[in-house]
Design a protein around this motif. Structure first.
Motif, PDB file in Angstrom:
ATOM      1  N   ASP A   3      17.551 -13.119   2.385  1.00 18.10           N
ATOM      2  CA  ASP A   3      18.771 -13.833   2.763  1.00 18.10           C
ATOM      3  C   ASP A   3      18.660 -14.269   4.225  1.00 18.10           C
ATOM      4  N   LYS A   4      18.726 -15.577   4.444  1.00 17.98           N
ATOM      5  CA  LYS A   4      18.605 -16.128   5.800  1.00 17.98           C
ATOM      6  C   LYS A   4      19.717 -15.597   6.713  1.00 17.98           C
ATOM      7  N   ASN A   5      20.891 -15.340   6.156  1.00 21.58           N
ATOM      8  CA  ASN A   5      22.000 -14.806   6.956  1.00 21.58           C
ATOM      9  C   ASN A   5      21.696 -13.396   7.444  1.00 21.58           C
ATOM     10  N   ASP A   6      21.019 -12.593   6.628  1.00 20.48           N
ATOM     11  CA  ASP A   6      20.639 -11.241   7.041  1.00 20.48           C
ATOM     12  C   ASP A   6      19.636 -11.300   8.197  1.00 20.48           C
ATOM     13  N   VAL A   7      18.676 -12.231   8.085  1.00 20.34           N
ATOM     14  CA  VAL A   7      17.685 -12.400   9.151  1.00 20.34           C
ATOM     15  C   VAL A   7      18.384 -12.830  10.443  1.00 20.34           C
ATOM     16  N   ALA A   8      19.291 -13.793  10.342  1.00 15.34           N
ATOM     17  CA  ALA A   8      20.016 -14.280  11.515  1.00 15.34           C
ATOM     18  C   ALA A   8      20.825 -13.163  12.173  1.00 15.34           C
ATOM     19  N   ALA A   9      21.432 -12.307  11.368  1.00 25.35           N
ATOM     20  CA  ALA A   9      22.228 -11.201  11.907  1.00 25.35           C
ATOM     21  C   ALA A   9      21.356 -10.223  12.687  1.00 25.35           C
ATOM     22  N   VAL A  10      20.172  -9.921  12.175  1.00 31.54           N
ATOM     23  CA  VAL A  10      19.270  -9.003  12.877  1.00 31.54           C
ATOM     24  C   VAL A  10      18.738  -9.655  14.155  1.00 31.54           C
ATOM     25  N   LEU A  11      18.465 -10.955  14.111  1.00 38.12           N
ATOM     26  CA  LEU A  11      18.022 -11.641  15.325  1.00 38.12           C
ATOM     27  C   LEU A  11      19.085 -11.572  16.415  1.00 38.12           C
TER      28      LEU A  11
END
Length: 77
Positions: A3-11
């Protein structure tokens, strides 16, 4: 599929550490194989240590926190 949103949140969690050194990171893409493309910005862009930052920092943390991430690579812009 990652999920791109999960990656963005961790970034967003990683970003303050990079900003403290005058840099930043921008999410460019996440492909179906779990490969995350990012652009290092500011002081991180062109820094001799940028590959270590990607591998030992950004990639390690993303793999720990986001299931399915297999690799983090610099974006070809």
């Amino acid at each position: 599929m990652v999920d791109k949103n999960d990656v963005a949140a961790v970034l967003e969690l990683i970003r303050p550490s990079l900003q403290a050194d005058g840099g930043d990171v921008r999410l460019v893409d996440v492909n179906e194989d779990g490969v995350v493309s990012v652009e290092l910005q500011g002081a991180c862009k062109g820094c001799p240590m940028s590959q270590m930052t990607l591998a030992n920092g950004v990639e390690r943390i993303l793999k720990e926190r986001v299931p399915g991430v297999t690799k983090v690579v610099p974006a070809d812009l």
